[in-house]
Design a protein around this motif. Structure first.
Motif, mmCIF file in Angstrom:
data_model
loop_
_atom_site.group_PDB
_atom_site.id
_atom_site.type_symbol
_atom_site.label_atom_id
_atom_site.label_comp_id
_atom_site.label_asym_id
_atom_site.label_seq_id
_atom_site.Cartn_x
_atom_site.Cartn_y
_atom_site.Cartn_z
ATOM 1 N N SER A 57 0.095 8.355 10.267
ATOM 2 C CA SER A 57 1.387 7.694 10.140
ATOM 3 C C SER A 57 1.290 6.466 9.227
ATOM 4 O O SER A 57 2.135 6.252 8.360
ATOM 5 N N LEU A 58 0.230 5.663 9.395
ATOM 6 C CA LEU A 58 0.050 4.488 8.531
ATOM 7 C C LEU A 58 -0.180 4.919 7.082
ATOM 8 O O LEU A 58 0.273 4.261 6.151
ATOM 9 N N GLY A 59 -0.875 6.050 6.924
ATOM 10 C CA GLY A 59 -1.169 6.547 5.587
ATOM 11 C C GLY A 59 0.067 6.981 4.825
ATOM 12 O O GLY A 59 0.020 7.172 3.614
ATOM 13 N N HIS A 60 1.172 7.148 5.527
ATOM 14 C CA HIS A 60 2.394 7.565 4.862
ATOM 15 C C HIS A 60 3.350 6.415 4.585
ATOM 16 O O HIS A 60 4.474 6.631 4.146
ATOM 17 N N GLU A 61 2.928 5.195 4.879
ATOM 18 C CA GLU A 61 3.789 4.043 4.600
ATOM 19 C C GLU A 61 3.434 3.481 3.237
ATOM 20 O O GLU A 61 2.313 3.005 3.035
ATOM 21 N N SER A 62 4.400 3.493 2.336
ATOM 22 C CA SER A 62 4.081 3.043 0.981
ATOM 23 C C SER A 62 3.744 1.545 0.946
ATOM 24 O O SER A 62 2.930 1.121 0.138
#
Ligand SMILES: Cc1cc2nc3c(=O)[nH]c(=O)nc-3n(C[C@H](O)[C@H](O)[C@H](O)COP(=O)(O)OP(=O)(O)OC[C@H]3O[C@@H](n4cnc5c(N)ncnc54)[C@H](O)[C@@H]3O)c2cc1C
Ligand SMILES: C[S@@+](CC[C@H](N)C(=O)[O-])C[C@H]1O[C@@H](n2cnc3c(N)ncnc32)[C@H](O)[C@@H]1O
Lengths: 471, 336
Positions: A57-62
């Motif tokens: 989920s964090l990896g998908h936050e720009s």
């Protein structure tokens, strides 16, 4: 004097130019230094379903794309292959959890592997005829999906592998010793969390997320107090075979010894979760497959426990409800007959409740079972964990877009407040239900029968319950 | 002329009740200036350059102090960092704790970041038509944080990608602010604290910066008009000025008690003249006289129980303001 000032300001301009040229240095600051010390903005300790989902989920936050994020998992990387064989560990994923997975590209992977939609959920009990059922037409969206834990974790890990430029996963790596700054004596501390790994390396981070399960090392290192309760109960799990049908109903029946539940896994298989006394559980485990299948069928069908007083009373109550709210009463469906069970799929677990009084402190946040572990009665356990993931992602993202230090307590507190507001009532309800259904004492049986019937007939109230059960 | 102005504002005189330093303090404490850059050098090669610079110029005046009026002494001021006495060290520590204790004396300033950082960020993004998605919306913008104190606001702005010069006349504060960068490689290379006054910076660095921030400072300055004038002068045409200010009674715990009474035991003379809250209308007039276009004024309210700030309509207690320096070329374009 004025001349002097001028000189300084020429210097000041130089400072400025140097600052402007400094950028490449920034990335170097975050690389391993000579002492085998590595620095990260966020470290997530524990790559179970919840921790892996957090990383993904964090990896998908720009907004976080320039942050260094590391996921630690004690176990080695698994080589997973999907086979015909179903796993005995499953989850009922709520729409909110599915939304989280959709947002970070995991849901299509789960769907492409294996999961089963639940269109109806029927809950009833053995001591009276009261029943509560949830149909899809009462819900705007589908209630939930049942998926195997292995499938969920594998899907998240595949996705993590696709975004490995953003998230570094360290398998076979255990956080052994954790030092957390910011005790009462140093409230202004800007220091790092130091994590000693089993490979001798040290990791330094500004925010440590503990997703290392029920016996969380992070929680212990942070000295966060827990309340625990042992139910003196065990859960038996197994994969059951049924003759082929449109298998989209989840079944749960409350017995005086505890609830028994079957969740649809495929058109021919059910996942069994049977909570009962340790003695009974041990007895069930010792049975042959055929005898266990008989015991399960019996548990769903028998009416030995019907309590005469309560049943008479609730029948009248049902009539009364029908008068007030005609057409609101549900038809009882009959559960499918079990024809056999998958070899080697029977297992049992002791059940308990553990809750950390605080989920956060300066530079630390707990998620999933590390923060709260509960009775698997309502299939809520992991959904609450995924709820933690969604909220903590939101808070970290907010802290990052406000330029804040990510481990700042005031942001983490927002996460804690919001989650405890959600988790505590669920825990209380599930704990209450568990206690309520763990008796055959007439007044209590009567009360819960009426409670169940009333909620079934009173649509709006039931909708409330659905909302609660599925977010 | 310059030195007179300096004298008035940072001239070891009473420019600010909360952050006051007398000439005595000034003398004993100048030696700590940027003593920290040596430790920073461990993390950032740039810092090395800083300290080298400092040693080379040691004979003249240390570090990046600008416009100290103690010029007679600055000629032969020692640059070593060990001349502080015990007493001062204690003050130093007390200050350090206060600035970065999130729940201490400066709690309200820490809490205000949740409002003012987005205010500044969005103001700049809007004004400069920035399109970003990588978490560094202020990338490479140059900002002066006037009255930066411990750097509570400078650090977040740097984390968003800006290069920030934190300017504060109180040496202990810039030292502590610099110290606080030590453990944070992300911001260390993007922030530099300078001990000095805004007038002096403005005299040589006019029209150099994309933004100037003066948060919770204007209520402390002796000469508001020339303070604002200097802030505006620093800005490039089209640059943004952000000011927040509050009614001091709200912050009485944090400020009045903090420096003036608790630490330095000084109650400056004539405090009444400049302790006043600056009403937004007055500030607006001063800004317009400086060729600034006031874009936005928002009221703010502090809820101490929740340790939280809220945006409100009412601007009579606290407010945040965004003004933009009118770009003459734009004006010309408009006329065409
Ligand atoms: C019988 C049973 C039935 C259940 N049924 C349901 C259900 O139907 N629905 C539902 O929603 N939930 C159910 N649950 C609960 C659900 O399984 C848990 O909530 C969920 O697995 C918690 O995930 P987690 O990632 O927080 O913790 P875990 O799955 O425990 O993962 C923790 C991870 O951390 C790693 N780790 C531990 N220590 C370290 C360390 N020091 N360093 C690095 N890594 C470390 C471990 O290797 C592990 O991978 C059930 C539980 C039980 C026991
Ligand atoms: C309330 S603090 C605000 C600190 C910082 N801006 C923040 O919001 O976190 C006020 C600061 O203004 C500084 N200050 C006071 N008078 C000043 C002046 N004339 N010029 C520049 N700074 C001044 C003080 O030294 C002090 O650090």
């Amino acid at each position: 004097m004025a001349v002097n000032v001028m000189k300084h300001c020429v210097k000041c301009t130089r400072v400025w130019n140097q600052l402007a040229r400094c950028q490449p240095v920034l990335s170097r600051c975050y690389q391993t230094n000579n002492n085998g010390e590595q620095v990260a903005d966020i470290v997530i300790s524990g790559g179970g379903m919840v921790g892996a989902a957090m990383a993904c989920s964090l990896g998908h936050e720009s907004v976080l794309q320039n942050k260094k994020i590391i996921l630690l998992e004690a176990a080695p990387q698994k080589q997973f292959k999907l086979t015909e064989k179903l796993s005995n560990r499953t989850c009922t994923l709520s729409p909110a959890s599915i939304q989280l997975f959709e947002r970070c590209g995991v849901w299509p992977v789960i769907e492409s592997m294996r999961c089963q939609q639940v269109l109806r959920m029927q809950v009833w009990e053995s001591c009276s005829n009261s029943l509560i059922s949830f149909n899809q037409d009462e819900m705007s969206d589908e209630l939930a999906y049942v998926a195997e834990n292995d499938v969920i974790l594998e899907s998240i890990n595949r996705r993590l592998n696709e975004i490995k430029d953003r998230i570094e996963v360290m398998y076979s790596t255990k956080a052994e010793n954790i030092q957390i700054p910011g005790g009462l004596d140093e409230p202004d501390s800007n220091a790092w969390v130091n994590i000693l790994l089993n490979n001798g390396q040290t990791l330094k981070t500004k925010l440590l997320v503990g997703s290392d399960g029920m016996n969380s090392t992070v929680r212990k290192a942070a000295n966060l107090h827990t309340v625990s309760f042992d139910y003196n109960q065990k859960a038996i799990v197994a994969v059951l075979n049924i003759s082929e049908t449109d298998n989209n109903v989840a079944w749960q029946r409350f017995l005086p010894t505890g609830p028994i539940a079957m969740l649809p896994m495929s058109d021919t298989a059910m996942s069994l979760i049977w909570t009962t006394s340790p003695e009974h559980a041990d007895h069930l485990r010792s049975l042959s497959s055929e005898s266990l299948v008989d015991a399960v069928n019996d548990a769903f069908w028998h009416d030995r426990d019907i309590n005469q007083v309560a049943d008479n009373f609730t029948n009248n109550f049902q009539k009364l409800l029908n008068n007030i709210l005609p057409g609101e009463s549900s038809l009882r469906q009959l559960p499918p007959t079990i024809t056999g069970l998958q070899e080697g799929s029977v297992a049992s677990f002791p059940l308990g409740l553990t809750h950390a009084s605080n989920y956060v402190r300066h530079r630390v946040a707990l998620i999933g079972d590390a923060a709260h572990r509960m009775h698997p009665l309502a299939g809520q356990g992991v959904n609450l964990g995924f709820g933690d993931v969604a909220k903590l992602t939101e808070i970290i993202t907010k802290a990052a877009s406000d330029g804040s230090d990510l481990g700042t307590l005031s942001y983490l507190k927002e996460y804690e407040t919001s989650r405890q507001r959600k988790v505590l009532p669920v825990m209380a309800t599930i704990d209450g239900l568990q206690r309520l259904y763990h008796t055959d004492f007439t007044p209590v049986v009567l009360l819960r029968s009426l409670g169940l019937q009333a909620t079934n007939a009173l649509g709006p109230l039931k909708n409330k319950i659905i909302e609660k059960a599925s977010d | 002329m310059l030195s007179r102005k300096t004298l008035k504002l940072i001239g070891c005189g009473n420019y600010c009740r909360s952050c006051i330093l007398t000439s005595n303090n000034c003398k004993t404490l100048t030696s700590v200036k940027f003593g920290t850059s040596r430790s920073s050098s461990l993390h950032c090669p740039l810092a090395l350059t800083f300290s080298k610079l400092r040693y080379q110029k040691a004979g003249m005046c240390s570090g990046f102090q600008i416009g100290r009026n103690c010029s007679s002494k600055s000629q032969n001021r020692p640059v070593v960092t060990t001349t502080m006495d015990e007493e001062e060290l204690k003050h130093f520590q007390a200050l350090a704790k206060s600035w970065w204790d999130e729940t201490g004396d400066f709690e309200a300033l820490h809490a205000m970041n949740k409002l003012r950082v987005p205010f500044i960020r969005d103001g700049l993004v809007d004004q400069n038509d920035i399109v970003e998605s990588d978490g560094l919306p202020l990338k490479d913008l140059t900002i002066v944080d006037v009255g930066s104190g411990g750097g509570i606001l400078s650090e977040p702005l740097a984390r968003l990608g800006a290069f920030v010069i934190g300017l504060d006349p109180v040496e202990e504060s810039t030292t502590i602010a610099q110290l606080h960068l030590k453990e944070d490689p992300r911001v260390q290379c993007r922030v530099k604290y300078i001990n000095g006054s805004v007038e002096d910076l403005a005299s040589t660095e006019s029209e150099k910066f994309d933004a100037v921030v003066a948060s919770e400072v204007v209520e402390h300055v002796a000469d508001l008009v020339s303070f604002v004038e200097s802030c505006c002068k620093l800005l490039k045409p089209g640059g943004s000025l952000f000011i927040t200010t509050m009614n001091k009674t709200v912050l009485s715990k944090s400020l009045a008690v903090f420096a003036a009474e608790k630490v330095f035991k000084i109650v400056p003379e004539g405090t009444h003249d400049w302790e006043k809250f600056v009403p937004p209308e007055d500030l607006k007039v001063i800004l317009e006289n400086n060729n600034m276009d006031v874009k936005m004024i928002h009221g703010m309210l502090y809820l101490p129980v929740f340790r939280e700030w809220k945006w409100v309509k009412d601007t009579s207690i606290n407010y945040a303001l965004h003004a933009v320096k009118i770009d003459p070329t734009d004006v010309a374009d408009d006329r065409l």
